[in-house]
Design a protein around this motif. Sequence first.
Motif, PDB file in Angstrom:
ATOM      1  N   SER A 141      38.135  43.582  45.882  1.00  0.00           N
ATOM      2  CA  SER A 141      36.961  42.992  45.008  1.00  0.00           C
ATOM      3  C   SER A 141      35.629  43.669  44.973  1.00  0.00           C
ATOM      4  O   SER A 141      35.377  43.291  46.233  1.00  0.00           O
ATOM      5  CB  SER A 141      37.140  41.435  44.506  1.00  0.00           C
ATOM      6  N   PRO A 142      34.530  43.559  44.066  1.00  0.00           N
ATOM      7  CA  PRO A 142      33.631  44.318  44.406  1.00  0.00           C
ATOM      8  C   PRO A 142      32.613  43.007  45.190  1.00  0.00           C
ATOM      9  O   PRO A 142      33.232  41.470  44.491  1.00  0.00           O
ATOM     10  CB  PRO A 142      32.334  44.388  43.064  1.00  0.00           C
ATOM     11  N   THR A 143      31.896  42.581  45.431  1.00  0.00           N
ATOM     12  CA  THR A 143      30.924  41.769  46.445  1.00  0.00           C
ATOM     13  C   THR A 143      29.902  41.440  45.568  1.00  0.00           C
ATOM     14  O   THR A 143      29.332  41.979  44.820  1.00  0.00           O
ATOM     15  CB  THR A 143      31.014  41.768  47.978  1.00  0.00           C
ATOM     16  N   PRO A 144      29.002  39.884  45.327  1.00  0.00           N
ATOM     17  CA  PRO A 144      27.561  40.119  45.208  1.00  0.00           C
ATOM     18  C   PRO A 144      26.960  40.560  45.362  1.00  0.00           C
ATOM     19  O   PRO A 144      25.690  41.270  44.463  1.00  0.00           O
ATOM     20  CB  PRO A 144      27.657  38.539  45.327  1.00  0.00           C
ATOM     21  N   ALA A 145      26.654  41.186  46.575  1.00  0.00           N
ATOM     22  CA  ALA A 145      26.288  42.951  47.225  1.00  0.00           C
ATOM     23  C   ALA A 145      27.029  43.501  46.731  1.00  0.00           C
ATOM     24  O   ALA A 145      25.179  44.654  46.281  1.00  0.00           O
ATOM     25  CB  ALA A 145      26.442  42.209  48.770  1.00  0.00           C
ATOM     26  N   ASP A 184      40.167  33.115  41.223  1.00  0.00           N
ATOM     27  CA  ASP A 184      39.851  33.241  42.364  1.00  0.00           C
ATOM     28  C   ASP A 184      38.647  33.175  43.135  1.00  0.00           C
ATOM     29  O   ASP A 184      37.508  33.149  42.168  1.00  0.00           O
ATOM     30  CB  ASP A 184      40.732  33.851  43.393  1.00  0.00           C
ATOM     31  N   ASN A 185      38.387  32.304  44.027  1.00  0.00           N
ATOM     32  CA  ASN A 185      37.294  32.412  44.648  1.00  0.00           C
ATOM     33  C   ASN A 185      36.414  34.051  44.677  1.00  0.00           C
ATOM     34  O   ASN A 185      34.949  34.111  44.510  1.00  0.00           O
ATOM     35  CB  ASN A 185      37.248  31.989  46.063  1.00  0.00           C
ATOM     36  N   GLU A 186      36.931  34.784  44.884  1.00  0.00           N
ATOM     37  CA  GLU A 186      35.905  36.157  44.837  1.00  0.00           C
ATOM     38  C   GLU A 186      35.155  36.191  43.562  1.00  0.00           C
ATOM     39  O   GLU A 186      34.366  36.542  43.026  1.00  0.00           O
ATOM     40  CB  GLU A 186      36.997  36.974  45.649  1.00  0.00           C
ATOM     41  N   ARG A 187      36.402  36.717  42.435  1.00  0.00           N
ATOM     42  CA  ARG A 187      35.762  36.501  41.072  1.00  0.00           C
ATOM     43  C   ARG A 187      35.123  35.554  40.948  1.00  0.00           C
ATOM     44  O   ARG A 187      34.316  36.228  39.778  1.00  0.00           O
ATOM     45  CB  ARG A 187      37.678  36.381  39.934  1.00  0.00           C
ATOM     46  N   LYS A 188      34.839  34.146  41.293  1.00  0.00           N
ATOM     47  CA  LYS A 188      34.214  32.808  40.432  1.00  0.00           C
ATOM     48  C   LYS A 188      32.615  33.648  41.201  1.00  0.00           C
ATOM     49  O   LYS A 188      31.888  33.843  40.679  1.00  0.00           O
ATOM     50  CB  LYS A 188      34.723  32.195  41.888  1.00  0.00           C
TER      51      LYS A 188
END
Length: 308
Positions: free
Chosen positions: A123-127, A145-149
């Motif tokens: 997943s892409p990160t907020p950064a 999932d937490n990454e998508r949130k």
Amino acid sequence: MINTTRSSYEVMVVGEYYFDLVFRGLPDIPRMGADLWAQEFDWVPGAAFSTALALTRLGTNAGWWCAFGNDIFSRMIMEEARKESIDDGLFIQLGKPWRRLSSAFSFTDDRGFISYSEDRDPSPTPADLERIRPNVLLLQGFSLDNERKALINAARNLGIRICSDCQHIDMDLSEPGLIEALRQIDVFLPNETEAKALTGETDVEIALGVLTRYCSTVVIKRGAEGVIASDNGRVYRLPALSVDVFDTTGAGDSFNAGFVHGLLHEPDFISALEVAVICGSLAVTGYGGRNLPYLSDLDRYRRRSAAD
């Protein structure tokens, strides 16, 4: 390793590729013990490839966040992307097989799939999102999932518009966290079957009303029936184009791309829906979206229906 040849895009598409094997002209639906022969066959790049292709043909500056491996299927999809001038700046190159395949049995009114996926894409990160800073984040599929949130939260903080497809999730509105997730999305793009399953409603208009309690813009794809949508309390309906259906694989992904292009470049909401309907309708006239329009094609297909 990610190729970072560009730092910004109008649209960031987050979604997987699939190598689609499409069988047409089957005498029956596949079942155990039956040996069926198709009258026609082809392979096409599927899933988010269709979205990236449609945006590219419409002239939208789009980056496609997608993982590829060193297997033959990944290599063939990347080669097709290069042929179509799809930007590869957000491609993730993995030094191992990353196979995603679907065998589609296609009929004029619907299709089914038998699929295989190696694993979930990174997943892409907020950064990553802060670095790329697209105008629109277009998500293939819906996830809790937490990454998508974290990604959605970052997009909201950066003022990026969030559009999300649904992709046959096995959940309904009673699932813990699902309603809150819908509230974080700017545009929700399920198809009719998904909208009814999520809400438990059998009428698409009632399902639309339920979903708009939690998301202000909901666009429900209805296949041959076109689209019904609600934007800030106003309901819109547009019919599909009258076309000869060849293969419905990729129609929803193509519709999504047309709608997002319209949000960015059309003067109003119904014009955006028009572009979406054109893309979705033309996608079914060939294998897996190969007949998607270019920007110069749109005017001859435009047709407007009054909003309710």
